[in-house]
Write a protein that holds these residues in place. Structure first.
Motif, PDB file in Angstrom:
ATOM      1  N   ARG A  89       3.200  -0.368  -1.800  1.00 33.20           N
ATOM      2  CA  ARG A  89       2.629   0.976  -1.770  1.00 33.20           C
ATOM      3  C   ARG A  89       3.289   1.751  -0.637  1.00 33.20           C
ATOM      4  O   ARG A  89       3.603   1.174   0.403  1.00 33.20           O
ATOM      5  CB  ARG A  89       1.124   0.897  -1.502  1.00 33.20           C
ATOM      6  CG  ARG A  89       0.343   0.271  -2.623  1.00 33.20           C
ATOM      7  CD  ARG A  89      -1.121   0.037  -2.204  1.00 33.20           C
ATOM      8  NE  ARG A  89      -1.919  -0.420  -3.314  1.00 33.20           N
ATOM      9  CZ  ARG A  89      -1.911  -1.660  -3.777  1.00 33.20           C
ATOM     10  NH1 ARG A  89      -1.136  -2.560  -3.229  1.00 33.20           N
ATOM     11  NH2 ARG A  89      -2.661  -2.000  -4.808  1.00 33.20           N
ATOM     12  N   PRO A  90       3.472   3.058  -0.808  1.00 38.72           N
ATOM     13  CA  PRO A  90       4.055   3.838   0.282  1.00 38.72           C
ATOM     14  C   PRO A  90       3.077   3.902   1.456  1.00 38.72           C
ATOM     15  O   PRO A  90       1.862   3.805   1.259  1.00 38.72           O
ATOM     16  CB  PRO A  90       4.273   5.220  -0.338  1.00 38.72           C
ATOM     17  CG  PRO A  90       3.341   5.287  -1.490  1.00 38.72           C
ATOM     18  CD  PRO A  90       3.145   3.883  -1.970  1.00 38.72           C
TER      19      PRO A  90
ATOM     20  N   ASN B 262       3.142   8.996   3.965  1.00 37.60           N
ATOM     21  CA  ASN B 262       4.098   9.494   2.978  1.00 37.60           C
ATOM     22  C   ASN B 262       3.344  10.140   1.819  1.00 37.60           C
ATOM     23  O   ASN B 262       3.287   9.608   0.716  1.00 37.60           O
ATOM     24  CB  ASN B 262       4.998   8.361   2.481  1.00 37.60           C
ATOM     25  CG  ASN B 262       6.088   8.847   1.550  1.00 37.60           C
ATOM     26  OD1 ASN B 262       6.175  10.024   1.217  1.00 37.60           O
ATOM     27  ND2 ASN B 262       6.925   7.922   1.119  1.00 37.60           N
TER      28      ASN B 262
ATOM     29  N   ALA C 105       4.119  12.751   0.133  1.00 36.27           N
ATOM     30  CA  ALA C 105       5.021  13.183  -0.935  1.00 36.27           C
ATOM     31  C   ALA C 105       5.372  12.027  -1.881  1.00 36.27           C
ATOM     32  O   ALA C 105       5.676  12.247  -3.047  1.00 36.27           O
ATOM     33  CB  ALA C 105       6.297  13.787  -0.340  1.00 36.27           C
ATOM     34  N   GLY C 106       5.317  10.813  -1.388  1.00 40.26           N
ATOM     35  CA  GLY C 106       5.644   9.653  -2.215  1.00 40.26           C
ATOM     36  C   GLY C 106       4.425   8.875  -2.668  1.00 40.26           C
ATOM     37  O   GLY C 106       4.556   7.762  -3.184  1.00 40.26           O
TER      38      GLY C 106
ATOM     39  N   CYS D 141       4.223   7.109  -6.101  1.00 43.74           N
ATOM     40  CA  CYS D 141       5.304   6.181  -6.445  1.00 43.74           C
ATOM     41  C   CYS D 141       5.113   4.832  -5.754  1.00 43.74           C
ATOM     42  O   CYS D 141       5.003   4.760  -4.534  1.00 43.74           O
ATOM     43  CB  CYS D 141       6.655   6.745  -6.021  1.00 43.74           C
ATOM     44  SG  CYS D 141       7.037   8.335  -6.747  1.00 43.74           S
TER      45      CYS D 141
ATOM     46  N   SER E 110       6.700   0.690  -5.527  1.00 38.59           N
ATOM     47  CA  SER E 110       7.979  -0.017  -5.648  1.00 38.59           C
ATOM     48  C   SER E 110       7.733  -1.473  -5.996  1.00 38.59           C
ATOM     49  O   SER E 110       6.851  -2.117  -5.427  1.00 38.59           O
ATOM     50  CB  SER E 110       8.762   0.052  -4.335  1.00 38.59           C
ATOM     51  OG  SER E 110       9.129   1.374  -4.047  1.00 38.59           O
TER      52      SER E 110
ATOM     53  N   PHE F 187      -0.450   4.915  -9.530  1.00 39.90           N
ATOM     54  CA  PHE F 187       0.944   5.334  -9.422  1.00 39.90           C
ATOM     55  C   PHE F 187       1.426   5.907 -10.746  1.00 39.90           C
ATOM     56  O   PHE F 187       1.051   5.417 -11.811  1.00 39.90           O
ATOM     57  CB  PHE F 187       1.847   4.171  -9.011  1.00 39.90           C
ATOM     58  CG  PHE F 187       1.579   3.677  -7.620  1.00 39.90           C
ATOM     59  CD1 PHE F 187       1.574   4.543  -6.541  1.00 39.90           C
ATOM     60  CD2 PHE F 187       1.317   2.342  -7.389  1.00 39.90           C
ATOM     61  CE1 PHE F 187       1.318   4.090  -5.272  1.00 39.90           C
ATOM     62  CE2 PHE F 187       1.063   1.873  -6.119  1.00 39.90           C
ATOM     63  CZ  PHE F 187       1.057   2.746  -5.053  1.00 39.90           C
TER      64      PHE F 187
ATOM     65  N   ASN G  25       9.340   2.246  -8.921  1.00 37.28           N
ATOM     66  CA  ASN G  25      10.759   2.185  -8.569  1.00 37.28           C
ATOM     67  C   ASN G  25      11.155   0.752  -8.226  1.00 37.28           C
ATOM     68  O   ASN G  25      10.319  -0.049  -7.796  1.00 37.28           O
ATOM     69  CB  ASN G  25      11.033   3.062  -7.341  1.00 37.28           C
ATOM     70  CG  ASN G  25      10.797   4.519  -7.604  1.00 37.28           C
ATOM     71  OD1 ASN G  25      11.325   5.075  -8.557  1.00 37.28           O
ATOM     72  ND2 ASN G  25       9.986   5.150  -6.780  1.00 37.28           N
TER      73      ASN G  25
ATOM     74  N   TYR H  81      13.769   3.259 -12.291  1.00 29.55           N
ATOM     75  CA  TYR H  81      12.398   3.782 -12.240  1.00 29.55           C
ATOM     76  C   TYR H  81      11.774   3.618 -13.610  1.00 29.55           C
ATOM     77  O   TYR H  81      12.456   3.476 -14.625  1.00 29.55           O
ATOM     78  CB  TYR H  81      12.362   5.266 -11.827  1.00 29.55           C
ATOM     79  CG  TYR H  81      12.790   6.201 -12.923  1.00 29.55           C
ATOM     80  CD1 TYR H  81      11.863   6.753 -13.806  1.00 29.55           C
ATOM     81  CD2 TYR H  81      14.137   6.514 -13.114  1.00 29.55           C
ATOM     82  CE1 TYR H  81      12.252   7.584 -14.830  1.00 29.55           C
ATOM     83  CE2 TYR H  81      14.543   7.358 -14.133  1.00 29.55           C
ATOM     84  CZ  TYR H  81      13.602   7.887 -14.993  1.00 29.55           C
ATOM     85  OH  TYR H  81      13.983   8.711 -16.010  1.00 29.55           O
TER      86      TYR H  81
END
Length: 186
Positions: free
Chosen positions: A88-89, A93, A95-96, A99, A101, A133, A137, A179
């Motif tokens: 997890r960001p 963050n 802005a992210g 998203c 990963s 999410f 990515n 992605y």
């Protein structure tokens, strides 16, 4: 180290994918064995050679302590045979925030051929959706052809290639970036 000889030849092995929040029984030992086998086979997640066992154990123990990481394991007849992490960001963050990963994905060579890889990636993807999410990515060395095959079969889209992604065996290796839009239905 585990190998195919531990699997009953006449029986279909039991496969299972689950989240891992703590180690029980031989889990830490099995996870280190599977990771070492994957590293030796060229599928390590950054490592080119297996580190000393105490370093590997400290790594896995530490991963379970990081709130931004969710660990998933694949089991073959109860033995951990692979792993993946949903990252997890960080909270700063914003802005992210939509998203996640997928990282440190591997299946030990002795456990391949039992459909664990797509199940493991699918489990991480389900957790990413559940976490809210919208995009998942990942990045991968170009030499990890089976992992790339799994990602592409599961609908991940390659959006770029980095010619100097990793340095191994006295040469530069390419890496690919992928992605998956989790808002689309499969």
């Amino acid at each position: 180290m585990n190998n195919n000889s531990s699997i009953n030849p006449g029986k279909t092995p039991e496969t299972r994918v689950e989240g891992l929040t703590e180690f029980a029984g031989s889990d830490l030992h099995d996870l280190c064995d599977a990771a070492e086998a994957a590293i030796v086979d060229g599928g390590g997640f950054g490592w080119l050679t297996p580190p000393p066992r105490e370093v590997m154990e400290a790594y896995w123990k530490g991963v379970l302590l990081i709130p931004e990481r969710e660990v998933f394991v694949a089991r073959l007849d109860g033995v951990i045979a692979g792993s993946a992490q949903l990252l997890r960001p960080p909270k700063n963050n914003e802005a992210g925030a939509a998203c996640g990963s997928l990282t440190t994905f591997f299946i030990a060579p002795w456990a391949r051929g039992h459909s664990l890889a797509p199940k493991l990636v699918g489990r991480a993807e389900s957790a990413a959706r559940k976490a809210g999410f919208e995009v998942l990515n990942l990045d991968v060395r170009a030499t990890q052809t089976r992992a790339i095959q799994v990602y592409e079969q599961l609908g991940f889209v390659r959006w770029g290639t980095h010619p100097y992604y990793a340095y191994a065996d006295s040469r530069w290796l390419e890496g690919h970036y992928y992605y998956k839009d989790l808002t689309l239905q499969d």
